[in-house]
Design an enzyme around this catalytic site. Structure first.
Site, PDB file in Angstrom:
ATOM      1  CD  GLU A 125      15.869  14.896  80.881  1.00 46.78           C
ATOM      2  OE1 GLU A 125      15.003  14.104  81.259  1.00 46.78           O
ATOM      3  OE2 GLU A 125      15.644  16.106  80.687  1.00 46.78           O
ATOM      4  CG  ASP A 133      11.591   1.828 102.243  1.00 49.03           C
ATOM      5  OD1 ASP A 133      11.438   1.307 101.126  1.00 49.03           O
ATOM      6  OD2 ASP A 133      11.720   3.048 102.416  1.00 49.03           O
ATOM      7  N   GLY A 189       5.418   3.168  85.378  1.00 46.38           N
ATOM      8  CA  GLY A 189       4.505   3.097  86.515  1.00 46.38           C
ATOM      9  C   GLY A 189       5.188   3.222  87.856  1.00 46.38           C
ATOM     10  CB  SER A 190       8.691   2.996  89.012  1.00 42.86           C
ATOM     11  OG  SER A 190       9.346   3.860  88.109  1.00 42.86           O
ATOM     12  N   GLY A 247       9.888  -0.921 100.298  1.00 40.83           N
ATOM     13  CA  GLY A 247       8.604  -0.256 100.131  1.00 40.83           C
ATOM     14  C   GLY A 247       8.462   0.487  98.824  1.00 40.83           C
ATOM     15  N   GLY A 248       9.540   0.560  98.019  1.00 37.48           N
ATOM     16  CA  GLY A 248       9.502   1.286  96.760  1.00 37.48           C
ATOM     17  C   GLY A 248       8.870   0.484  95.637  1.00 37.48           C
ATOM     18  CB  VAL A 289       7.299   9.457  81.734  1.00 40.04           C
ATOM     19  CG1 VAL A 289       8.663  10.091  81.673  1.00 40.04           C
ATOM     20  CG2 VAL A 289       7.320   8.064  81.125  1.00 40.04           C
ATOM     21  CE  LYS A 333      15.324   2.961  92.845  1.00 35.37           C
ATOM     22  NZ  LYS A 333      14.993   3.131  94.263  1.00 35.37           N
ATOM     23  CE  LYS A 351      17.569   7.764  84.010  1.00 35.50           C
ATOM     24  NZ  LYS A 351      16.897   6.573  83.471  1.00 35.50           N
TER      25      LYS A 351
END
Length: 372
Positions: free
Chosen positions: A296, A65, A203-204, A42-43, A208, A121, A163
């Site tokens: 970060e 999910d 867009g996820s 569903g992500g 950002v 995430k 990452k």
């Protein structure tokens, strides 16, 4: 400035390069009439994987999910898009951390292919919740791999991230552990295990772009953590296309790395987005520098120092030639992580994670800390 009537900016306009597309008959042939499980279905990435795979004529797509709302919305969308006479679409609710649930899921459906997108995430949140990150991203992945192996699935694709390369965050370190598990399981059954590593997806959820758009709609300012912070970017459809295709190339144990061009400076992206919204940077909308967040770092990498990119015959897809970790070392690392998780102390969990992932430099022990 009101946000209700403003049209959403296309993520592709912010890439700074052309989107990559792949049209190859091998893809459709591989998945036709197969049962495909997408965890985290569903992500943002999971749902786009479901859309791409549904167009290839599988027998069944399982959307697995924890969150029923997005999974149900995707189910209705797929049913409307492909009709009642197409593939069977099924939603199953549960957690990859639940061994009994996963065993019953695999016994009920015997998926031919597994795309493992389920994960925590969000970098700063996982810095504050390392136990949850390890339980979900490491042991949830381990459980899903075990069931795929036991069930005799043909292929298993682990969705990783840049990452995971020299991680400075808990999230990145847990994803690197997932890559190590791919190596651990490879060659031990008929299941072909592989990983696909890529950067930020425009867009996820939590990316950002929607955040900046909301800040613009509220009149600003756009908040950027550092003037020089850079990231690799892809669009959601581009990432899903390349993940699906990379899975057809897997022989076992590969870490596929998606070529995302040159990294993009977040500050420049913010200025571009303001302009695309019909406004003037630093006049209509200010940009405020907030400082780096926990975990970060200023820039991400696609390969570790001992890795090298191997070019494939498909533009946009590279393969890491990294040496697989010793299986006994990985098994011992998992035991230490289990013990630390049982104890519940964050510092002990982070220490165990640092022992498991030699390239992990926990935030606070280095000058600059991953993930915008």
């Amino acid at each position: 400035m009101g946000g209700g009537g403003r049209s959403r900016v296309s993520p592709a306009l912010l890439l700074g390069r052309e989107e990559r597309t792949i049209d190859d008959p091998r893809v459709a042939a591989r998945f036709k009439e197969k049962t495909i499980l997408v965890t985290g279905g569903g992500g943002s990435i999971g749902s786009e994987l479901c859309r791409r795979l549904a167009a290839l004529g599988p027998r069944r797509i399982l959307i697995f999910d924890m969150y029923e709302n997005t999974a149900y919305e995707l189910l209705r969308e797929l049913q409307d898009m492909f009709g009642a006479d197409s593939s069977e679409f099924v939603v199953e609710i549960g957690s990859v951390r639940d061994g009994i649930r996963m065993e019953k899921l695999f016994d009920a459906y015997h998926p031919d292919f597994v795309f493992h997108a389920a994960a925590h995430k969000h970098v700063p949140l996982m810095e504050h919740n390392p136990r949850e990150a390890v339980l979900n991203n490491v042991f949830g992945t381990l459980e899903t791999m075990r069931q795929a192996q036991r069930s005799g699935s043909e292929g298993f694709v682990f969705i990783s991230t840049d990452k995971a390369v020299n991680p400075s965050s808990v999230m990145g370190a847990t994803k690197r552990m997932g890559e190590m598990l791919v190596h651990l399981f490879s060659g031990k059954s008929k299941t072909v295990f592989s990983a696909v590593r890529f950067g930020n997806v425009l867009g996820s959820h939590g990316s950002v772009l929607p955040l900046f758009e909301r800040q613009i709609s509220e009149g600003g300012p756009i908040k950027v953590t550092h003037r020089d912070i850079t990231r690799y970017f892809m669009t959601i459809p581009e990432a899903a296309r390349l993940v699906v295709f990379a899975s057809t190339m897997a022989q076992g144990g590969e870490i596929f790395v998606l070529d995302m061009g040159e990294p993009v400076r977040i500050y420049d992206m913010a200025e571009r987005l303001i302009e695309l919204s019909g406004l003037r940077p630093h006049a209509d909308i200010e940009i405020e520098i907030m400082g780096l967040r926990p975990g970060e770092k200023l820039y991400e990498e696609l390969f570790m120092s001992k890795e090298h990119a191997v070019v494939t015959d498909v533009e946009g897809i590279l393969v890491s030639n990294s040496v697989p970790p010793d299986s006994e070392d990985v098994a011992q690392a998992l035991d230490r992580l289990r013990e630390a998780v049982r104890g519940g102390e964050d510092d002990a969990i982070v220490d165990a994670l640092a022992q498991a992932v030699p390239t992990y430099a926990p935030s606070g022990k280095i000058g600059v800390g991953g993930g915008h």
